[in-house]
Design an enzyme around this catalytic site. Sequence first.
Site, mmCIF file in Angstrom:
data_model
loop_
_atom_site.group_PDB
_atom_site.id
_atom_site.type_symbol
_atom_site.label_atom_id
_atom_site.label_comp_id
_atom_site.label_asym_id
_atom_site.label_seq_id
_atom_site.Cartn_x
_atom_site.Cartn_y
_atom_site.Cartn_z
ATOM 1 N N ASP A 1 24.955 -105.825 17.684
ATOM 2 C CA ASP A 1 25.163 -104.449 17.248
ATOM 3 C C ASP A 1 24.516 -103.556 18.291
ATOM 4 O OD1 ASP A 1 25.708 -102.191 15.581
ATOM 5 O OD2 ASP A 1 23.674 -102.260 14.808
ATOM 6 N N SER A 2 24.834 -102.279 18.226
ATOM 7 C CA SER A 2 24.179 -101.329 19.116
ATOM 8 C C SER A 2 22.678 -101.255 18.817
ATOM 9 C CB SER A 2 24.807 -99.947 18.937
ATOM 10 O OG SER A 2 24.736 -99.564 17.578
ATOM 11 N N CYS B 1 30.482 -98.113 9.273
ATOM 12 C CA CYS B 1 29.364 -98.140 10.221
ATOM 13 C C CYS B 1 28.368 -99.125 9.651
ATOM 14 C CB CYS B 1 28.743 -96.748 10.322
ATOM 15 S SG CYS B 1 27.200 -96.722 11.260
ATOM 16 N N THR B 2 27.811 -99.962 10.504
ATOM 17 C CA THR B 2 26.950 -101.026 9.973
ATOM 18 C C THR B 2 25.649 -100.491 9.375
ATOM 19 O OG1 THR B 2 26.362 -101.401 12.275
ATOM 20 C CG2 THR B 2 27.813 -102.992 11.254
HETATM 21 N N1 DGL Z 1 26.197 -99.669 14.800
HETATM 22 C C1 DGL Z 1 26.997 -98.492 14.953
HETATM 23 C C2 DGL Z 1 28.288 -98.662 14.153
HETATM 24 O O1 DGL Z 1 28.425 -99.524 13.313
HETATM 25 C C3 DGL Z 1 26.255 -97.245 14.505
HETATM 26 C C4 DGL Z 1 25.131 -96.828 15.422
HETATM 27 C C5 DGL Z 1 25.596 -96.333 16.769
HETATM 28 O O2 DGL Z 1 26.114 -95.211 16.872
HETATM 29 O O3 DGL Z 1 25.429 -97.089 17.719
HETATM 30 O O4 DGL Z 1 29.211 -97.912 14.380
#
Ligand code: DGL
Length: 288
Positions: free
Chosen positions: A27-28, A201-202
């Site tokens: 994930d980010s 969004c996670t």
């Molecule tokens: N993890 C990102 C998502 O699910 C959200 C956080 C981000 O913007 O990196 O879209």
Amino acid sequence: MPNANLKRISRASKKPSTKTPPIGVFDSGIGGLTVASAMRDLLPGENIFYIGDTARVPYGGKSQDTIERYSVEITGLLLAEDAKMIVVACNTASALAIPRLEEILRVPVVGVIEPGARAAVTATRNGHIGVIGTRATIYSRAYERAIHALDPDVRVTSQACPMLVPLIEEGWLDDAITDQIVRRYLEKLVRDGIDTLVLGCTHYPLLADAIAKFAGPEIRLVDSAKNCALAVQKLLAKEKLAAPKNHLGKLEIALTDKPDGFLRVAENALGLQAGDIQLRSVQGVAVS
Ligand code: DGL
């Protein structure tokens, strides 16, 4: 521009390993732990190696080229851990980088969009689905495409909610300010008559209570975490990649920058023991 040096990434270990290879999840940042946690519940026999790109979070406001490049680099780190499958536990990266990953990877890739879209199409009764996510996810229209590929007659109304991720990372899960912002973002979707809302969004499963409080019992929330875990389970069976029976899986977590307070927020909200956090650098990712 995709980096020309990153042509084809393969699993790091060419020698047969005696270790049970992990499922690589990224994930980010920390939000994808919602997916890792759902995978732990559903697939307790699987090793999971999770990488959160905390050095470069958020991805949600970045361009497609950047999101693709970051995703390829983090995937390289997971393959260096001998990952047998890649789970893109980030809606933004799933929306914008999966085609590129599928092009260069030899291991199967699962994202969160298709499973979420499928669950939403199954859940809706009036044929009107709402989708919320980061700007990049919503502007990509990836959910609309995935939903319409399953049922072209479903109406989709989308809303970018860029302020929700910072609120969640601040730990304001149960807070009057969060409630106000949720109302501001969701008002139109609720007024327009959606009966199903994709939490695209996670991070958002951590805000499910606040969202449900405003949306009310008539609107079903579709959580990408649980649906992605189900998709992983199916793919493991299809590709004959499941861990040996009776194997006890473990979760390892690495970040690209040192952990901050959000890790504790996520641990508490998910009832997850993160254990020792490893660090990985995206500098000099080995690719072949
Ligand atoms: N993890 C990102 C998502 O699910 C959200 C956080 C981000 O913007 O990196 O879209």
